[in-house]
Design a protein around this motif. Sequence first.
Motif: not given
Length: 230
Positions: A200-219
């Motif tokens: 439900e929370k957006s991330i800034p529109d900045w160069k080099g940013l990726e979004r995940i919703e849980k730690l397993s996605d980072f892996l």
Amino acid sequence: MSTALSQVFRGPLKLVIFDCDGVLVDSEEACCRLCAQAARDAGWDVPDHLAVQTFSGMSLATIQPMIEQHAGKLLGPQWEPTMQQRFVAAMKEGVEPIMGVHAMLDAVQKLGVPVRVASNSSCEEMDVKFAVTDLAPYFKGRIHSARDMGIPKPRPDVYLKAAQAEGVLPCECVVLEDSDPGAQAAVSAGMACVMLRPPEKSIPDWKGLERIEKLSDFLDILSKLVKDSS
């Protein structure tokens, strides 16, 4: 590799740098609530349900003048160290690891990628948090404090210090963050940044940013970067 990360990351992946609060340790809400209480004590009515929204990712050096401006009074030179000790005391009473963090860190170790922590928290505070949550073995001698440096995020210095300590380039690092000031610091350092954010929370529109919703996605992201680098 995602298009967002490839805008900054040049590889090979040589270092993963973690923020602390909200990424490794579930302590951000408690600290933000302490700041909200301090704001109310000074005369600025910040309710607890707006504490995280108001103070997330900010350093005490930034929060103090913010409270002073809204409250119309000076808090004095002892406000920061007093709040720091309140943070440490609160962490000693109990703090929880972010769900899945131990499994994620074990998996990162198996990938063979070095890790460091770069946080706005003090080293004293992080030592307590990591001891309580059994995270200390992962980061022994690999912790960097923007507060102790006197140069808090969103300045990039603490991230650059972590890369320098590892002997790697910023473009060979990936950062895991949860706050806008922290992400701004990573981006300003020239590092790819993954943001752990609820849907439900957006991330800034900045160069080099990726979004995940849980730690397993980072892996999953790190595994692909390691594979692409081999």
